[in-house]
Write a protein that holds these residues in place. Structure first.
Motif, PDB file in Angstrom:
ATOM      1  N   ILE A  74       0.827  -1.213   0.000  1.00 43.58           N
ATOM      2  CA  ILE A  74       0.000   0.000   0.000  1.00 43.58           C
ATOM      3  C   ILE A  74       0.858   1.258   0.000  1.00 43.58           C
ATOM      4  N   ASN A  75       2.103   1.133   0.462  1.00 42.74           N
ATOM      5  CA  ASN A  75       3.005   2.286   0.506  1.00 42.74           C
ATOM      6  C   ASN A  75       3.844   2.408  -0.757  1.00 42.74           C
ATOM      7  N   GLU A  76       4.280   1.275  -1.300  1.00 40.20           N
ATOM      8  CA  GLU A  76       5.209   1.282  -2.428  1.00 40.20           C
ATOM      9  C   GLU A  76       4.531   1.146  -3.792  1.00 40.20           C
ATOM     10  N   ASP A  77       3.346   0.524  -3.846  1.00 38.58           N
ATOM     11  CA  ASP A  77       2.799   0.122  -5.137  1.00 38.58           C
ATOM     12  C   ASP A  77       1.345   0.521  -5.400  1.00 38.58           C
ATOM     13  N   GLU A  78       0.729   1.235  -4.481  1.00 31.85           N
ATOM     14  CA  GLU A  78      -0.667   1.634  -4.713  1.00 31.85           C
ATOM     15  C   GLU A  78      -0.782   3.098  -5.131  1.00 31.85           C
ATOM     16  N   SER A  79       0.338   3.702  -5.573  1.00 32.44           N
ATOM     17  CA  SER A  79       0.340   5.102  -5.968  1.00 32.44           C
ATOM     18  C   SER A  79      -0.282   5.933  -4.845  1.00 32.44           C
ATOM     19  N   THR A  80      -1.244   6.794  -5.174  1.00 32.09           N
ATOM     20  CA  THR A  80      -1.946   7.578  -4.135  1.00 32.09           C
ATOM     21  C   THR A  80      -3.328   6.989  -3.867  1.00 32.09           C
ATOM     22  N   GLY A  81      -3.490   5.685  -4.173  1.00 29.27           N
ATOM     23  CA  GLY A  81      -4.791   5.042  -4.039  1.00 29.27           C
ATOM     24  C   GLY A  81      -5.368   5.099  -2.641  1.00 29.27           C
ATOM     25  N   VAL A  82      -4.542   4.891  -1.626  1.00 28.22           N
ATOM     26  CA  VAL A  82      -5.055   4.907  -0.251  1.00 28.22           C
ATOM     27  C   VAL A  82      -5.608   6.283   0.097  1.00 28.22           C
ATOM     28  N   ALA A  83      -4.856   7.320  -0.210  1.00 27.69           N
ATOM     29  CA  ALA A  83      -5.329   8.677   0.070  1.00 27.69           C
ATOM     30  C   ALA A  83      -6.600   8.986  -0.713  1.00 27.69           C
ATOM     31  N   PHE A  84      -6.654   8.526  -1.964  1.00 26.30           N
ATOM     32  CA  PHE A  84      -7.825   8.794  -2.799  1.00 26.30           C
ATOM     33  C   PHE A  84      -9.080   8.127  -2.233  1.00 26.30           C
ATOM     34  N   PHE A  85      -8.991   6.822  -1.937  1.00 28.98           N
ATOM     35  CA  PHE A  85     -10.170   6.092  -1.493  1.00 28.98           C
ATOM     36  C   PHE A  85     -10.598   6.479  -0.075  1.00 28.98           C
ATOM     37  N   THR A  86      -9.642   6.830   0.769  1.00 29.10           N
ATOM     38  CA  THR A  86      -9.991   7.196   2.149  1.00 29.10           C
ATOM     39  C   THR A  86     -10.377   8.658   2.281  1.00 29.10           C
ATOM     40  N   GLY A  87     -10.174   9.425   1.240  1.00 29.16           N
ATOM     41  CA  GLY A  87     -10.490  10.844   1.293  1.00 29.16           C
ATOM     42  C   GLY A  87      -9.382  11.673   1.897  1.00 29.16           C
ATOM     43  N   GLY A  88      -8.190  11.076   2.047  1.00 33.38           N
ATOM     44  CA  GLY A  88      -7.056  11.863   2.512  1.00 33.38           C
ATOM     45  C   GLY A  88      -6.227  11.256   3.616  1.00 33.38           C
ATOM     46  N   VAL A 135     -18.769  -0.278   3.633  1.00 32.73           N
ATOM     47  CA  VAL A 135     -17.882  -0.745   2.568  1.00 32.73           C
ATOM     48  C   VAL A 135     -18.632  -0.860   1.248  1.00 32.73           C
ATOM     49  N   GLU A 136     -19.858  -1.354   1.296  1.00 32.86           N
ATOM     50  CA  GLU A 136     -20.640  -1.460   0.064  1.00 32.86           C
ATOM     51  C   GLU A 136     -20.901  -0.092  -0.548  1.00 32.86           C
ATOM     52  N   GLN A 137     -21.161   0.898   0.288  1.00 34.90           N
ATOM     53  CA  GLN A 137     -21.365   2.265  -0.217  1.00 34.90           C
ATOM     54  C   GLN A 137     -20.082   2.801  -0.840  1.00 34.90           C
ATOM     55  N   ALA A 138     -18.944   2.531  -0.194  1.00 31.95           N
ATOM     56  CA  ALA A 138     -17.663   2.996  -0.728  1.00 31.95           C
ATOM     57  C   ALA A 138     -17.337   2.298  -2.044  1.00 31.95           C
ATOM     58  N   ARG A 139     -17.680   1.021  -2.136  1.00 30.88           N
ATOM     59  CA  ARG A 139     -17.435   0.287  -3.379  1.00 30.88           C
ATOM     60  C   ARG A 139     -18.246   0.889  -4.521  1.00 30.88           C
ATOM     61  N   LYS A 140     -19.519   1.185  -4.281  1.00 32.99           N
ATOM     62  CA  LYS A 140     -20.364   1.774  -5.315  1.00 32.99           C
ATOM     63  C   LYS A 140     -19.847   3.149  -5.728  1.00 32.99           C
ATOM     64  N   ARG A 141     -19.526   3.970  -4.743  1.00 33.32           N
ATOM     65  CA  ARG A 141     -19.071   5.338  -5.003  1.00 33.32           C
ATOM     66  C   ARG A 141     -17.798   5.355  -5.842  1.00 33.32           C
ATOM     67  N   SER A 142     -16.953   4.345  -5.647  1.00 36.52           N
ATOM     68  CA  SER A 142     -15.663   4.319  -6.336  1.00 36.52           C
ATOM     69  C   SER A 142     -15.728   3.626  -7.692  1.00 36.52           C
ATOM     70  N   GLY A 143     -16.903   3.131  -8.073  1.00 34.85           N
ATOM     71  CA  GLY A 143     -17.041   2.497  -9.376  1.00 34.85           C
ATOM     72  C   GLY A 143     -16.620   1.049  -9.420  1.00 34.85           C
ATOM     73  N   HIS A 144     -16.584   0.383  -8.249  1.00 28.51           N
ATOM     74  CA  HIS A 144     -16.136  -1.013  -8.213  1.00 28.51           C
ATOM     75  C   HIS A 144     -17.255  -2.010  -7.928  1.00 28.51           C
ATOM     76  N   LEU A 145     -18.510  -1.579  -8.048  1.00 28.61           N
ATOM     77  CA  LEU A 145     -19.619  -2.521  -7.953  1.00 28.61           C
ATOM     78  C   LEU A 145     -19.912  -3.054  -9.355  1.00 28.61           C
ATOM     79  N   HIS A 146     -19.689  -4.339  -9.563  1.00 26.52           N
ATOM     80  CA  HIS A 146     -19.902  -4.956 -10.878  1.00 26.52           C
ATOM     81  C   HIS A 146     -21.371  -5.302 -11.063  1.00 26.52           C
ATOM     82  N   SER A 147     -21.899  -4.979 -12.228  1.00 28.72           N
ATOM     83  CA  SER A 147     -23.294  -5.320 -12.497  1.00 28.72           C
ATOM     84  C   SER A 147     -23.457  -6.847 -12.559  1.00 28.72           C
ATOM     85  N   LYS A 148     -22.543  -7.525 -13.223  1.00 32.82           N
ATOM     86  CA  LYS A 148     -22.577  -8.995 -13.281  1.00 32.82           C
ATOM     87  C   LYS A 148     -21.747  -9.563 -12.119  1.00 32.82           C
TER      88      LYS A 148
END
Length: 339
Positions: free
Chosen positions: A85-99, A224-237
C-alpha cells in the motif's frame, strides 16, 4: 520459465469450470443472484466466524476500499515502508480514504514488530489539529519480501492495536501462501489475533480477476458497500466475481494452489543455492529474494528464465516468484540445462 510475478499466471481449471457453468443463463444483477448470496456463509465457514464478504476485481480496490472503512479522512495508517500500500498503490489509499495518510516505519524483512510498533505509536507527536493521529495499523501477509507473520506475531501486534485504540488491517494478497506455509487455521492469523478486516487475495493464486474484502466486524458491511459503489467497483454482473471466489475456496483450491507455488519456489531455491547463490532472507512463501552472481544471472536468462532485479535489497539481489501453475518438473530440468 516466467518468475517475474505470480500475476502472469492464467486462471486455474476450477475457476474456468465454474465460470463456464455460470455463463449459461440470466441472473439478477449487482449481487442479487443466488451465487452472490452464498459468499458470506462460505467465508464464515472458512474463518469459523460470521463475516461479511464484498468482492472487487482488483487488489488495489480491496485494500483501499477496505481501509476507507477503518480510518477517517484525516487519520493515519501505520505500515511497513516496504508495504504494497506504501510502495505500489500510488496515491490510491489517500484517494479512497479521502485523505488518510500512510505513516511508514521499519522492521526486519518487511515485518512490523510488536515492541517497535508500541514504541513508534507512543512516540508519535501530538500537535492537535496540526498532526496526524494513527487510527489503523496495516500488515501484509505474506509480506512484500516473501516472509510470513506467525500467529503469535500477529496476536502481539493486535495487542498493541487494542492498547492504543487502533484498528488492524491485513493485506492478504498472498494470504493463501502464508496459510499454506504455516499449516494453520485462517482464523489463527486473523480475527483471533485481533485483525478487523482482510483483503483476501485470489487473483495471484488462480482466479481470473477477483479479491475479497472480508470483514470480521460485520457492522462495517454497509459502509464498505457504499464505498465500493461510489468508487465504481460494484460490478453489475456481480455473480462472476462471486463464482470465482466460491470455486476458489471450495475443496481448498486456494490452499492447494498456494502449497504448489510454495513448493515450486522452494525447489528453485534449492537449485540456485546448490549453484552458489544465497537467499537474502528466509523464503516462507512463493517469493525468493536471491543473491546471484552476474554469471549465474546471465546463464539463467540465457536458459529462458525471467526474473527481476531487486535493487532495494542490494545490487546483486533478484526476485523470483512461483505461481500455482509453475512446472516443478521444468525447474528440475533447469538444473541439467545449466550444465
Amino acid at each position: 520459465m516466467n518468475f517475474a510475478s505470480d500475476n502472469v499466471s492464467p486462471f486455474c481449471p476450477e475457476i474456468l469450470e465454474a465460470l463456464s457453468a455460470e455463463a449459461k443463463s440470466n441472473a439478477p444483477a449487482y449481487g442479487g443472484d443466488d451465487i452472490s448470496q452464498q459468499l458470506d456463509h462460505a467465508f464464515s465457514e472458512l474463518f469459523d466466524k460470521e463475516v461479511a464478504v464484498i468482492p472487487v476485481a482488483t487488489g488495489t480496490a480491496a485494500n483501499c476500499i477496505n481501509l476507507s472503512a477503518l480510518v477517517s479522512p484525516y487519520g493515519g495508517i501505520i505500515c511497513h515502508h516496504e508495504a504494497h500500500i506504501n510502495e505500489d498503490e500510488s496515491t490510491g489509499v489517500a484517494f479512497f480514504t479521502g485523505g488518510a495518510k500512510l505513516i511508514a516505519m521499519d522492521g526486519p524483512t518487511a515485518k512490523l514488530e510488536a515492541d517497535a510498533l508500541d514504541r513508534f505509536v507512543a512516540g508519535q507527536v501530538n500537535r492537535g489539529v496540526h498532526s496526524v493521529a494513527p487510527e489503523c495499523v496495516a500488515i501484509t501477509q505474506a509480506t512484500e519480501l516473501g516472509t510470513v507473520y506467525r500467529p503469535d506475531e500477529v496476536a502481539a501486534i493486535g495487542d498493541v492495536c487494542r492498547k492504543h485504540g487502533l484498528r488492524l488491517f491485513m493485506d492478504g494478497a498472498r494470504f493463501a501462501n502464508a496459510v499454506a506455509h504455516l499449516d494453520c487455521s485462517p482464523a489463527d492469523i486473523t480475527w483471533k489475533a485481533g485483525v478487523d478486516a482482510i483483503s483476501f487475495g485470489a487473483t495471484k493464486n488462480g482466479a481470473m480477476a477477483v479479491d475479497a474484502i472480508v470483514l470480521f466486524d460485520t457492522s462495517l458491511k454497509h459502509r464498505v458497500e457504499q464505498a465500493r459503489k461510489r468508487s465504481g467497483h460494484l460490478h453489475s454482473k456481480h455473480r462472476y466475481l462471486a463464482t470465482q471466489l466460491l470455486a476458489y475456496v471450495k475443496n481448498d483450491v486456494w490452499l492447494k494452489n498456494a502449497a504448489h507455488a510454495n513448493k515450486a519456489a522452494a525447489t528453485l531455491g534449492d537449485i540456485l543455492i546448490g549453484r552458489g547463490a544465497s537467499l537474502a532472507h528466509p523464503a516462507d512463501g512463493n517469493e525468493l529474494f536471491v543473491n546471484l552472481s552476474s554469471e549465474l544471472a546471465s546463464r539463467l536468462r540465457d536458459a529462458g528464465v525471467m526474473f527481476h532485479p531487486w535493487p532495494s535489497l542490494g545490487a546483486d539481489i533478484y526476485r523470483f516468484v512461483a505461481a500455482w501453475n509453475t512446472d516443478i518438473g521444468q525447474i528440475t530440468e533447469l538444473n541439467t540445462t545449466l550444465g
